[in-house]
Enzyme design. Structure first.
Site, PDB file in Angstrom:
ATOM      1  N   GLY A 107       0.834  -1.297   0.068  1.00 40.31           N
ATOM      2  CA  GLY A 107      -0.029   0.073  -0.023  1.00 40.31           C
ATOM      3  C   GLY A 107       1.101   1.208   0.039  1.00 40.31           C
ATOM      4  NE  ARG A 108      -2.942   5.070   1.264  1.00 36.37           N
ATOM      5  CZ  ARG A 108      -4.155   5.296   1.418  1.00 36.37           C
ATOM      6  NH1 ARG A 108      -4.806   6.026   0.678  1.00 36.37           N
ATOM      7  NH2 ARG A 108      -5.088   4.640   1.970  1.00 36.37           N
ATOM      8  CB  ILE A 109       2.906   2.564   4.921  1.00 40.45           C
ATOM      9  CG1 ILE A 109       2.068   3.606   5.299  1.00 40.45           C
ATOM     10  CG2 ILE A 109       4.247   2.447   5.756  1.00 40.45           C
ATOM     11  CD1 ILE A 109       1.321   3.161   6.603  1.00 40.45           C
ATOM     12  NE  ARG A 159      -5.457  -7.232   0.122  1.00 38.72           N
ATOM     13  CZ  ARG A 159      -6.276  -6.466   0.553  1.00 38.72           C
ATOM     14  NH1 ARG A 159      -7.376  -7.038   1.000  1.00 38.72           N
ATOM     15  NH2 ARG A 159      -5.888  -5.305   0.934  1.00 38.72           N
ATOM     16  CB  ALA A 166       1.895  -4.835   9.357  1.00 44.77           C
ATOM     17  NE  ARG A 167      -3.297  -1.940  13.603  1.00 44.77           N
ATOM     18  CZ  ARG A 167      -2.921  -0.713  13.319  1.00 44.77           C
ATOM     19  NH1 ARG A 167      -1.516  -0.568  13.160  1.00 44.77           N
ATOM     20  NH2 ARG A 167      -3.613   0.138  13.187  1.00 44.77           N
ATOM     21  CD  GLU A 220       0.230  -2.986  19.495  1.00 41.49           C
ATOM     22  OE1 GLU A 220       1.087  -3.579  18.700  1.00 41.49           O
ATOM     23  OE2 GLU A 220      -0.126  -1.805  19.356  1.00 41.49           O
ATOM     24  CG  HIS A 272       1.470   0.665  17.564  1.00 42.74           C
ATOM     25  ND1 HIS A 272       0.286  -0.276  17.570  1.00 42.74           N
ATOM     26  CD2 HIS A 272       1.364   1.522  16.490  1.00 42.74           C
ATOM     27  CE1 HIS A 272      -0.245  -0.093  16.421  1.00 42.74           C
ATOM     28  NE2 HIS A 272       0.383   1.015  15.825  1.00 42.74           N
ATOM     29  CB  ILE A 273       6.621   4.919  18.431  1.00 43.37           C
ATOM     30  CG1 ILE A 273       7.790   4.221  18.181  1.00 43.37           C
ATOM     31  CG2 ILE A 273       6.173   4.937  19.954  1.00 43.37           C
ATOM     32  CD1 ILE A 273       9.038   4.905  18.848  1.00 43.37           C
TER      33      ILE A 273
HETATM   34  C1  DGY Z   1      -2.106   3.423  12.527  1.00 43.05           C
HETATM   35  O1  DGY Z   1      -2.469   4.625  12.187  1.00 43.05           O
HETATM   36  O2  DGY Z   1      -2.847   2.254  12.040  1.00 43.05           O
HETATM   37  C2  DGY Z   1      -1.160   3.245  13.255  1.00 43.05           C
HETATM   38  O3  DGY Z   1      -0.639   1.983  13.638  1.00 43.05           O
HETATM   39  C3  DGY Z   1      -1.504   3.946  14.711  1.00 43.05           C
HETATM   40  O4  DGY Z   1      -2.335   3.088  15.325  1.00 43.05           O
END
Ligand code: DGY
Length: 326
Positions: A156-158, A179, A239-240, A269, A287-288
Site C-alpha cells: 500500500g502507500r506505506i 494481494r 504492520a499489526r 499489545e 507502536h510508534i
Molecule cells: C495506524 O495509524 O494504524 C497506526 O498503527 C497507529 O495506530
C-alpha cells in the site's frame, strides 16, 4: 440549540478537544484512563459520535449498547479495532486517517530496518552496561543495507514509501508481494518487482511487513514462512500484531534461524511475548511508527474533521464504509 454529544475515548491534543467543543458537547478522557470494553460501551450510550484510536474495539456488543451512535472516527489508518461489517449493518459510519501518516511511517519502517540490520539497540545496551573495553574486528557486525534485497509484504502507500527509500536512497533491489500487483507506473516509481510470496520470503535480506491485519493475514508469518527465509535475513514488522506469530518468531530468533527482527507491533499489545524480551537480536519499539508531532496532529485533525464533516455538514472526509451514507 443543543449540541450533539460525542465521546473522545483517549487523551488527545487539547486544541482538538477545543475544536470539537465548538460543534459538540464533548465527553473526553484527557486523564487517559484505561476503559474496559463495558465502560467504553456505557460511555458511548447516548452519544452520536466517537473519536477512537486503534485500541478501542467497536463491535456488535458495543454497538448494541449505543443505538444512537452514527460515526466512529479512528485516529489511525489501521482499523482492525472496528468490526466494519457490524458497523455497516447498524448504519454506523467508520472513518480512518490515511495519507497523512504515510511518509513518517515509511521513515520509521526504514529506521527500524537500519537499527535491526546494524544492531543499534543491542550495541547501545552493551555500551551503557559498561561492557565496552576495546574495539574488535567482529564486534556487533550486522547486515549490509545498501545494495541488498528489500522484500516488502503489503504494498500500500506505506509499503511504497519504504520501497522508494530503499531503491532510491540505498540502491536496494526491491521486490514485493501484495494481494494485487501495482500499476506499472507505480512499480517504476518504486523500482519494485512483483514476486510470489514464497520467492519474497526466500530472496529478501530484509523483509518488511506492511500489510493490514485481518483474519486472512493472521500469522502470515509463522514457523513455515520463517523457515523459508535466509538465515542471515532480518524481519521488520510495522504492520499489526497478529500478522506475525510472535512465539514462532522468538523461537526462530533464539535458534538463529533468521538473523534479527525489528518489531513495532505485537500480538496482544501492549503485552509483549516474554520470549521476545529475552532474545538479544530484536529491536523492540512501542507502536510508534507514526509518532512525530506534526503527523500525530495531522491524524487527530483528520479524525476531528471526519466527525465535523459528517455530523455537521453530512460529508465525512475519509469514510471506510460509504455505503451507510446512502
Ligand atoms: C495506524 O495509524 O494504524 C497506526 O498503527 C497507529 O495506530
Amino acid at each position: 440549540m443543543t449540541k450533539a454529544r460525542i465521546l473522545v475515548a483517549r487523551a488527545v491534543f487539547p486544541e482538538i478537544i477545543a475544536l470539537l467543543e465548538q460543534h459538540f458537547e464533548v465527553e473526553h478522557n484527557q486523564a487517559d484512563e484505561p476503559w474496559p470494553k463495558e465502560r467504553l460501551a456505557g460511555k458511548l450510550a447516548g452519544k452520536v459520535g466517537a473519536f477512537t484510536t486503534g485500541g478501542e474495539r467497536i463491535d456488535a456488543d458495543v454497538l448494541a449498547v449505543a443505538p444512537g451512535l452514527k460515526i466512529c472516527a479512528n485516529m489511525a489508518v489501521g482499523y482492525n479495532n472496528f468490526d466494519l461489517a457490524a458497523m455497516t449493518q447498524r448504519g454506523v459510519l467508520a472513518t480512518n486517517t490515511p495519507d497523512v501518516l504515510t511518509e513518517s511511517t515509511a521513515d520509521f519502517g526504514f529506521a527500524l530496518l537500519m537499527a535491526t540490520a546494524r544492531r543499534l539497540t543491542e550495541s547501545e545496551h552493551y555500551l551503557r552496561a559498561g561492557k565496552w573495553q576495546r574495539w574488535s574486528y567482529d564486534m556487533f557486525s550486522g547486515s549490509e543495507v545498501h545494495g541488498s534485497t528489500l522484500g516488502i509484504l503489503g504494498m500500500g502507500r506505506i509499503g511504497q514509501g519504504i520501497a522508494r527509500r530503499g531503491a532510491h536512497g540505498f540502491g536496494m533491489n526491491v521486490i514485493y508481494h501484495n494481494r494485487s500487483r501495482l500499476a506499472p507506473d507505480l512499480e517504476a516509481q518504486c523500482k519494485a518487482r512483483y514476486v510470489g510470496k514464497e520467492e519474497l520470503l526466500r530472496a529478501a535480506d530484509h523483509l518488511v511487513l506492511v500489510l493490514p491485519y485481518s483474519p486472512a493475514s493472521h500469522h502470515a508469518i509463522g514457523a513455515p514462512e520463517l523457515a523459508l527465509m535466509k538465515p542471515a535475513a532480518n524481519l521488520i514488522n510495522v504492520a499489526r500484531g497478529g500478522v506475525v506469530d510472535d512465539a514462532a518468531l522468538a523461537a526462530a530468533l533464539r535458534d538463529k534461524r533468521i538473523a534479527a527482527a525489528g518489531l513495532d507491533v505485537f500480538e496482544g499489545e501492549p503485552k509483549v511475548h516474554p520470549d521476545l524480551l529475552t532474545v538479544p537480536n530484536v529491536v523492540l519499539t512501542p507502536h510508534i511508527a507514526s509518532a512525530t508531532v506534526p503527523t500525530r496532529k495531522a491524524m487527530a485533525n483528520l479524525a476531528a474533521d471526519n466527525l465535523i464533516g459528517f455530523l455537521v455538514h453530512g460529508k465525512p472526509v475519509t469514510p471506510l464504509n460509504p455505503e451507510v451514507l446512502k
